[in-house]
Write an enzyme that holds these catalytic residues in place. Structure first.
Site, PDB file in Angstrom:
ATOM      1  N   LYS A  71      26.808  31.601 -46.753  1.00  0.00           N
ATOM      2  CA  LYS A  71      26.355  30.775 -47.882  1.00  0.00           C
ATOM      3  C   LYS A  71      27.416  29.816 -48.414  1.00  0.00           C
ATOM      4  O   LYS A  71      27.100  28.693 -48.791  1.00  0.00           O
ATOM      5  CB  LYS A  71      25.864  31.664 -49.032  1.00  0.00           C
ATOM      6  CG  LYS A  71      24.561  32.386 -48.745  1.00  0.00           C
ATOM      7  CD  LYS A  71      24.103  33.132 -49.983  1.00  0.00           C
ATOM      8  CE  LYS A  71      22.792  33.834 -49.748  1.00  0.00           C
ATOM      9  NZ  LYS A  71      22.223  34.368 -50.992  1.00  0.00           N
ATOM     10  N   ASP A 108      18.278  30.692 -55.053  1.00  0.00           N
ATOM     11  CA  ASP A 108      18.398  32.072 -55.557  1.00  0.00           C
ATOM     12  C   ASP A 108      18.149  32.137 -57.068  1.00  0.00           C
ATOM     13  O   ASP A 108      17.504  33.057 -57.562  1.00  0.00           O
ATOM     14  CB  ASP A 108      19.781  32.637 -55.226  1.00  0.00           C
ATOM     15  CG  ASP A 108      19.908  33.008 -53.747  1.00  0.00           C
ATOM     16  OD1 ASP A 108      18.887  33.379 -53.130  1.00  0.00           O
ATOM     17  OD2 ASP A 108      21.021  32.916 -53.198  1.00  0.00           O
TER      18      ASP A 108
END
Ligand code: ATR
Length: 280
Positions: A71, A108
């Site tokens: 990420k 997210d």
């Protein structure tokens, strides 16, 4: 988004990747919306992330998700970053544009607030202070989501104060760093408590936090989903508070990614949740 006359492709890059539930989620939606395509798990070693991402346009992928350990590394690889990915400092979704440009996004935080809203439709980000436990990457994503949703005060409590201070500096107001020792007193007027640490996960001790000070009506959330019912959530329910587990966040973060790739904002149905729950 690409024309629907061709076979649709997306996937998730991680190392390892076998645990990922994302293929189940996206393949469920591809079938539900009658789209011809597939979402695949992609085991990509860290050294090969750049090459793998660069290959997406030639392979006709609409994009991919990124999970551990990719990420943060993707920040420096993609061509463009959306403001949320920049602020969080991590990319969890890559979109391949028509011209082959790779855009890094982070959903997210959206997943977190969308999951809260689904579980507690009356919840509002500006209803009162949010108490966030932890100051790592997960906390950054949650806080970005809270700010995007209109949060007016976010209190960060972290074992290592310096990390909470860095986070508060990076985000600016409404984020304020607090000492770890103040975490219980800091719940007194909180409308939301969220644990972003690994404490309470399978194999980890429970989070060391008493909920006595939380007002009635506060929401309590844990972003992990193994187990679904962490000791923190069990304690919240025992007090009659609404408890929100981490599975909703996983499902809801996938929705805008699917929309960006395939053009349909998919629904988080009870059937999908039950299907994922059965794999836990
Ligand atoms: P992630 O990207 O999943 O957020 P991370 O960046 O390693 O992972 O952050 C882990 C978080 O859990 C941190 O806030 C960490 O606190 P420190 O910054 O003090 O390390 C927190 N954490 C881990 N173990 C903890 C423990 N035993 N008690 C309290 N907090 C803990």
């Amino acid at each position: 988004m690409h024309g629907q006359d061709r076979f649709l492709l997306a996937g998730v890059m991680g190392w390892p990747i076998s645990h990922s539930r994302s293929p189940k989620i996206h393949n469920y939606w591809l079938a539900r919306y009658g789209l011809d395509g597939v979402y695949v798990p992609l085991a990509i070693e860290p050294e090969r992330l750049a090459a793998a991402l660069r290959a997406l346009p030639a392979l006709n992928f609409s994009g991919c998700n990124l999970t551990i350990p990719h990420k943060e590394a993707a920040l420096a690889i993609v061509d463009d970053l959306d403001p949320t990915a920049k602020r969080v400092g991590a990319v969890n979704c890559v979109v391949v544009e028509e011209d082959g440009t790779l855009v890094g996004r982070n959903y997210d935080g959206f997943g977190f607030t969308a999951s809260l809203r689904a579980a507690a439709p009356m919840w509002r980000a500006d209803a009162g202070p949010a108490a966030v436990i932890g100051a790592g990457g997960a906390a950054r994503a949650v806080i970005a989501g809270l700010i995007d949703a209109g949060a007016t005060e976010v209190r960060v409590f972290n074992r290592t104060l310096e990390r909470a201070e860095t986070l508060a500096r990076d985000f600016g107001p409404p984020v304020v760093a607090h000492r770890w020792e103040a975490r219980e007193a800091g719940l007194a007027d909180a409308a939301l408590l969220v644990n972003t640490t690994s404490q309470g996960m399978v194999g980890q001790p429970p989070l060391d936090l008493r909920l006595d000070a939380l007002p009635a009506g506060a929401l309590v959330s844990d972003i992990v989903y193994a187990p679904l019912e962490t000791p923190l959530l069990a304690a919240a329910r025992a007090r009659g508070l609404v408890a929100v587990d981490g599975l909703g966040m996983l499902i809801h973060q996938a929705r805008p990614a699917f929309r960006d790739w395939f053009g349909i904002m998919p629904e988080a149905t009870p059937e999908l949740r039950a299907m994922i729950e059965a794999t836990l």
